[in-house]
Design a protein around this motif. Structure first.
Motif, short mmCIF file in Angstrom:
data_model
loop_
_atom_site.label_atom_id
_atom_site.label_comp_id
_atom_site.label_asym_id
_atom_site.label_seq_id
_atom_site.Cartn_x
_atom_site.Cartn_y
_atom_site.Cartn_z
N VAL A 256 0.83 -1.21 0.00
CA VAL A 256 0.00 0.00 0.00
C VAL A 256 0.87 1.25 0.00
CG1 VAL A 256 -1.65 1.36 1.34
CG2 VAL A 256 -1.97 -1.11 1.11
N LEU A 257 1.89 1.27 0.84
CA LEU A 257 2.74 2.46 0.93
C LEU A 257 3.50 2.68 -0.37
CD1 LEU A 257 3.81 4.79 2.59
CD2 LEU A 257 5.57 3.27 3.52
N MET A 258 3.98 1.62 -0.98
CA MET A 258 4.68 1.76 -2.26
C MET A 258 3.76 2.32 -3.33
SD MET A 258 6.89 -1.80 -2.17
CE MET A 258 7.35 -1.70 -3.90
N GLU A 259 2.51 1.87 -3.34
CA GLU A 259 1.56 2.36 -4.34
C GLU A 259 1.19 3.82 -4.10
OE1 GLU A 259 -1.72 -0.30 -4.12
OE2 GLU A 259 -0.68 -1.96 -5.15
N LYS A 260 1.03 4.19 -2.83
CA LYS A 260 0.64 5.56 -2.51
C LYS A 260 1.78 6.55 -2.69
CE LYS A 260 -3.12 4.79 0.83
NZ LYS A 260 -4.08 5.74 0.24
N SER A 261 3.00 6.10 -2.45
CA SER A 261 4.13 7.02 -2.39
C SER A 261 5.05 6.95 -3.60
CB SER A 261 4.95 6.75 -1.13
OG SER A 261 5.57 5.47 -1.22
N GLY A 262 5.06 5.81 -4.29
CA GLY A 262 6.02 5.63 -5.37
C GLY A 262 7.41 5.30 -4.88
N LEU A 263 7.55 5.02 -3.59
CA LEU A 263 8.86 4.69 -3.04
C LEU A 263 9.30 3.30 -3.47
CD1 LEU A 263 8.59 5.90 0.68
CD2 LEU A 263 10.00 6.92 -1.11
N PRO A 264 10.61 3.08 -3.61
CA PRO A 264 11.09 1.71 -3.84
C PRO A 264 10.91 0.87 -2.57
CG PRO A 264 12.93 3.22 -3.56
CD PRO A 264 11.69 4.07 -3.64
N HIS A 265 11.03 -0.42 -2.74
CA HIS A 265 10.73 -1.37 -1.67
C HIS A 265 11.50 -1.06 -0.38
CE1 HIS A 265 11.12 -5.17 0.58
NE2 HIS A 265 9.95 -5.51 0.05
N HIS A 266 12.80 -0.86 -0.49
CA HIS A 266 13.61 -0.72 0.72
C HIS A 266 13.30 0.57 1.47
CE1 HIS A 266 15.96 1.64 -2.19
NE2 HIS A 266 16.55 2.23 -1.16
N GLN A 267 13.01 1.66 0.74
CA GLN A 267 12.68 2.91 1.42
C GLN A 267 11.31 2.85 2.08
OE1 GLN A 267 13.12 6.23 -1.24
NE2 GLN A 267 15.35 6.07 -1.32
N ALA A 268 10.35 2.25 1.39
CA ALA A 268 9.02 2.11 1.97
C ALA A 268 9.08 1.26 3.24
CB ALA A 268 8.07 1.48 0.95
N ARG A 269 9.87 0.20 3.19
CA ARG A 269 9.99 -0.66 4.37
C ARG A 269 10.62 0.09 5.53
NH1 ARG A 269 12.61 -6.77 4.36
NH2 ARG A 269 12.07 -7.28 6.53
N GLN A 270 11.59 0.94 5.23
CA GLN A 270 12.24 1.72 6.29
C GLN A 270 11.25 2.68 6.94
OE1 GLN A 270 15.70 3.84 4.95
NE2 GLN A 270 16.16 4.69 6.97
N TYR A 271 10.43 3.36 6.13
CA TYR A 271 9.44 4.27 6.68
C TYR A 271 8.43 3.53 7.56
CZ TYR A 271 10.62 8.69 4.42
OH TYR A 271 11.23 9.87 4.07
N LEU A 272 7.99 2.37 7.11
CA LEU A 272 7.03 1.59 7.89
C LEU A 272 7.65 1.13 9.21
CD1 LEU A 272 5.17 -0.62 5.26
CD2 LEU A 272 4.14 1.05 6.81
N HIS A 273 8.87 0.66 9.13
CA HIS A 273 9.54 0.18 10.35
C HIS A 273 9.70 1.32 11.35
CE1 HIS A 273 12.17 -2.28 12.84
NE2 HIS A 273 13.02 -1.26 12.87
N SER A 274 10.10 2.49 10.86
CA SER A 274 10.29 3.64 11.75
C SER A 274 8.96 4.09 12.38
CB SER A 274 10.92 4.81 10.99
OG SER A 274 12.20 4.46 10.51
N ALA A 275 7.87 3.87 11.65
CA ALA A 275 6.55 4.27 12.14
C ALA A 275 5.85 3.17 12.92
CB ALA A 275 5.68 4.70 10.96
#
Length: 240
Positions: free
Chosen positions: A48-67
């Protein structure tokens, strides 16, 4: 409820911010295994985050982990990283421009530590950078007009407001205010012997003054659009 399922639900929901219904559905898909359900949920959030943000996998995962795998918090953090405060306000409130302008004014007031005694100090507003000064003088004058009324607003820092309206290239609106002020002054001088209440009624009922007020109300509708566009053109001067 099966005690084993109850325990698995508690374990899953203590590890991740997930709703009860969704947690149950995931556990059913994972044969009651909370670890597998957690990984499945993380994968869903990541997609969901990758689709909403256009972030690559590793960056999206980092944002989710931090949150803490709270999607709303992750999106907020991403917005804060990508956009200034003013840009975020415009993005989130583009369909409600008056609300956006109010929030931007509040942000400027906080960032610039503007003194307020119910109304802002216009001497302090005069010290702001040009783009902020134009925005804040007009915004505060309009707030006064909405609260106190058109006739009272003609006595509230009118020269500064007119100057900034002209700076915004709203000459017709500035001219309307000048005409209203001149007519009000003429009536006050011509009927100086009348009591305050009687004079106020006379001014309100005067056809020329009423025509000015009507024109102001008609021209006022374009002002939010102009201020909004002004912020967009001078974004670099507005709160980051």
């Amino acid at each position: 409820m099966d005690p084993t399922l109850t325990q698995a639900l508690a374990q899953l929901r203590s590890a991740l911010p997930i709703g009860l219904r969704h947690a149950r559905a995931l556990l059913q898909r994972c044969a009651g295994n909370p670890q597998q359900a957690a990984e499945l949920y993380k994968a869903e959030l990541l997609q969901v985050l990758m689709e909403k943000s256009g972030l690559p996998h590793h960056q999206a995962r980092q944002y989710l982990h931090s949150a803490g795998y709270d999607l709303s918090r992750a999106l907020t953090a991403l917005d804060e990283a990508r956009f200034t405060l003013t840009q975020r306000i415009l993005r989130h409130h583009h369909q409600d421009k008056p609300r956006a302008l109010d929030l931007i004014a509040q942000a400027i007031e906080t960032a610039e530590q503007l003194p307020r005694q119910y109304w802002l100090d216009f001497e302090r507003l005069d010290q702001l950078p040009a783009a902020l000064r134009c925005f804040m003088v007009i915004h505060e004058w309009l707030a006064f007009e909405q609260w106190e009324g058109f006739d009272s607003a003609l006595h509230f820092h009118l020269p500064q407001a007119i100057a900034q309206l002209r700076h915004l290239q709203l000459d017709a609106l500035a001219h309307t205010l000048e005409q209203a002020d001149q007519r009000q002054q003429h009536l006050r001088q011509a009927h100086a012997d009348e009591r305050h209440v009687e004079l106020a009624i006379r001014i309100q009922q005067d056809p020329l003054f009423d025509a000015c007020q009507t024109r102001f109300n008609q021209q006022r509708t374009q002002l939010d659009e102009q201020l909004y566009a002004w912020v967009e053109r001078h974004m670099a001067q507005f709160p980051a």
